[in-house]
Design an enzyme around this catalytic site. Structure first.
Site, PDB file in Angstrom:
ATOM      1  N   HIS A 184      -5.121  -1.754  -2.266  1.00 32.17           N
ATOM      2  CA  HIS A 184      -3.784  -2.357  -2.280  1.00 32.17           C
ATOM      3  C   HIS A 184      -3.357  -2.658  -3.717  1.00 32.17           C
ATOM      4  CE1 HIS A 184      -4.811  -3.242   2.023  1.00 32.17           C
ATOM      5  NE2 HIS A 184      -3.551  -2.829   2.154  1.00 32.17           N
ATOM      6  N   ALA A 186      -0.861  -0.844  -7.306  1.00 34.54           N
ATOM      7  CA  ALA A 186       0.406  -0.181  -7.623  1.00 34.54           C
ATOM      8  C   ALA A 186       0.386   1.310  -7.304  1.00 34.54           C
ATOM      9  CB  ALA A 186       0.749  -0.396  -9.104  1.00 34.54           C
ATOM     10  N   HIS A 188      -1.128   2.689  -4.724  1.00 36.09           N
ATOM     11  CA  HIS A 188      -0.825   2.766  -3.289  1.00 36.09           C
ATOM     12  C   HIS A 188       0.673   2.599  -3.052  1.00 36.09           C
ATOM     13  CE1 HIS A 188      -0.734   1.933   0.999  1.00 36.09           C
ATOM     14  NE2 HIS A 188      -0.285   0.711   0.771  1.00 36.09           N
ATOM     15  N   HIS A 224       6.311  -3.211  -0.729  1.00 39.23           N
ATOM     16  CA  HIS A 224       5.819  -3.619   0.593  1.00 39.23           C
ATOM     17  C   HIS A 224       4.478  -4.332   0.557  1.00 39.23           C
ATOM     18  CE1 HIS A 224       3.152  -0.162   0.270  1.00 39.23           C
ATOM     19  NE2 HIS A 224       2.527  -0.581   1.354  1.00 39.23           N
ATOM     20  N   ASP A 334       3.199   3.860   5.150  1.00 40.49           N
ATOM     21  CA  ASP A 334       2.172   2.889   4.774  1.00 40.49           C
ATOM     22  C   ASP A 334       0.775   3.344   5.178  1.00 40.49           C
ATOM     23  OD1 ASP A 334       1.101   0.518   3.772  1.00 40.49           O
ATOM     24  OD2 ASP A 334       1.452  -0.583   5.639  1.00 40.49           O
ATOM     25  N   GLN A 385     -12.929   5.240   9.489  1.00 38.38           N
ATOM     26  CA  GLN A 385     -11.807   6.167   9.492  1.00 38.38           C
ATOM     27  C   GLN A 385     -11.573   6.778  10.871  1.00 38.38           C
ATOM     28  OE1 GLN A 385      -9.480   6.740   7.041  1.00 38.38           O
ATOM     29  NE2 GLN A 385     -10.552   4.907   6.316  1.00 38.38           N
TER      30      GLN A 385
END
Length: 460
Positions: A184, A186, A188, A224, A334, A385
């Protein structure tokens, strides 16, 4: 760009040659600059000073020395970076506008801008490598990419935005992301913004969205996850964090991201030239988009989206329906990492799992209950995942493909299937040779994932 490295870089105790003084220019110097063999290009931003000279007065030599970051005392390093990088960002804005440089030789900070510009020409392609772009822009991918898109859509001119304010806003946004977060951060945010751009170009949206909708979509994508602490909402709640108390344990992170974005909008006066009602409307709708990224409300949004598609009741001529489609586009952007090509998707998977496991290590250290997916001893990257793709990504992108049945949607679903198969092939190696050992990590991932979504839906 090799010419940049032929510029004179002189020790302070050496006389400046006449051929240097014969023209106007400047020399930047730094002990950490790549000119001195540093391996990381983004260290160029750590320059210590500069020498400027003017042919009209060859006896004048102006030397500007900047203090070392370690000896800055009470001045925060972040503040220093903002001050000393602002001029570079102003210069780079000329590149993003397509304006030619009169003389590029004196701009040492633009080592890779030519390659970055070439990449921006293909910013709408799904295999866009945001990691490479971040390196080429010396760690300024979010600023470069978002500014370019705002300009490409004509939003700066249409809404009469002050370019200096836009630049300052984007710099502050990028600075307020925590680059120590593996996921999380910049980069991303830049990746989500690029994905959002791809979705905005899809025929169904491109034919319906207004310029105002596009402006909101890009700003929401860029902000976001603003000021994300690198831990999830349950962690903030069980540690009695002030943000959890402030937002009453409801969409804690998303509310913080939104309010942080509003704070920067007001600090930079980006929309101060608009009527107060319009400015407040932008802030409210920006919040509505960012709050939609709350994963605990995933089932609510998905059910509503599925109902619209089943009943064919989504009318993009209505502003409320266009806004809902933007919410779904942002939700897809996202969590689109599993739908990227394997080379990119794998890097994101490793980064997000690293962040999960880091939170789990903190919880172990302080003897807290370990959050689902955060225990490195009970989970693997593959198991995390596979569960995430099965219970979160696949249902969302299957509905998105119904909404926008295009080549891009089919490409994303194709990558998703291949990536899931690749992780499934790795899972036996990670979890052991026996069948029981192979299935256990996947089961451990699937149950918490579905339970977390179900619980989140009940809470909202």
């Amino acid at each position: 760009m090799e010419l940049c490295y032929q510029l004179p870089v002189l020790p302070l105790d050496r006389p400046v040659p006449k051929h240097v003084l014969s023209r106007r220019g400047a020399i930047s110097f730094s002990s950490s600059s790549s000119l001195f063999g540093a391996p990381d290009p983004r260290q160029l931003s750590q320059r210590r000073g500069a020498i400027s000279y003017d042919s009209s007065d060859q006896t004048a030599l102006y030397i500007r020395m900047l203090a070392r970051a370690e000896s800055a005392g009470s001045i925060p390093a972040r503040r220093i970076r903002r001050l000393f990088s602002f001029q570079r960002h102003l210069l780079s804005s000329r590149l993003l506008r397509g304006a030619p440089h009169l003389n590029t030789l004196h701009i040492l900070d633009e080592d890779y801008c030519g390659q970055a510009k070439c990449m921006l020409e293909k910013v709408g392609t799904w295999n866009f490598d945001i990691f490479l772009f971040d390196r080429l822009t010396n760690g300024n991918s979010l600023v470069f990419l978002t500014f370019h898109l705002l300009n490409q859509y004509g939003l700066i001119e249409l809404f009469q935005l002050d370019m200096v304010k836009v630049r300052r806003f984007l710099v502050l946004v990028q600075e307020d992301y925590h680059n120590q977060n593996p996921y999380h951060n910049a980069v991303h945010a830049a990746d989500v913004t690029q994905a959002m751009h791809c979705y905005l170009r899809e025929p169904k949206l491109a034919q319906s969205l207004t310029s105002f909708d596009i402006l909101l979509g890009l700003l929401a994508a860029a902000t976001h996850d603003l000021d994300h602490p690198g831990v999830n909402q349950p962690f903030l709640i069980k540690t009695n964090h002030y943000l959890a108390a402030l937002y009453r344990n409801t969409s804690v992170l998303e509310n913080h991201h939104w309010r942080s974005a509003v704070g920067l909008l007001r600090e930079t006066d980006l929309f101060s030239h608009l009527p107060a009602e319009d400015s407040l409307g932008i802030e409210r709708q920006l919040g509505s988009l960012i709050l939609a990224t709350d994963i605990s409300r995933q089932n609510d949004y998905l059910s509503r989206f599925r109902t619209h598609l089943d009943e064919n009741s989504l009318c993009l001529g209505q502003s409320s329906h266009r806004h809902f489609s933007l919410q779904m586009a942002l939700k897809c952007a996202d969590i689109c990492n599993p739908c990227r090509p394997w080379e990119l998707s794998k890097q994101w998977s490793e980064k997000v799992t690293e962040e999960f496991f880091h939170q789990g290590d903190i919880e172990k250290k302080h003897k807290l209950e370990i959050s689902p997916l955060c225990d490195s001893e009970a989970n693997t990257i593959a198991s995390v995942q596979i569960g995430f793709m099965t219970y979160v990504v696949e249902p969302l992108f299957a509905e998105w493909a119904r909404f926008s049945d295009t080549r891009l949607s089919q490409t994303m679903l194709g990558h998703l299937g291949l990536n899931k198969a690749s992780w499934s092939a790795m899972e036996p190696e990670a979890s052991g040779s026996s069948e029981e050992g192979e299935s256990e990590p996947t089961r451990a991932t699937e149950e918490p994932s579905s339970r977390a979504l179900s619980q989140g839906s009940q809470e909202s």
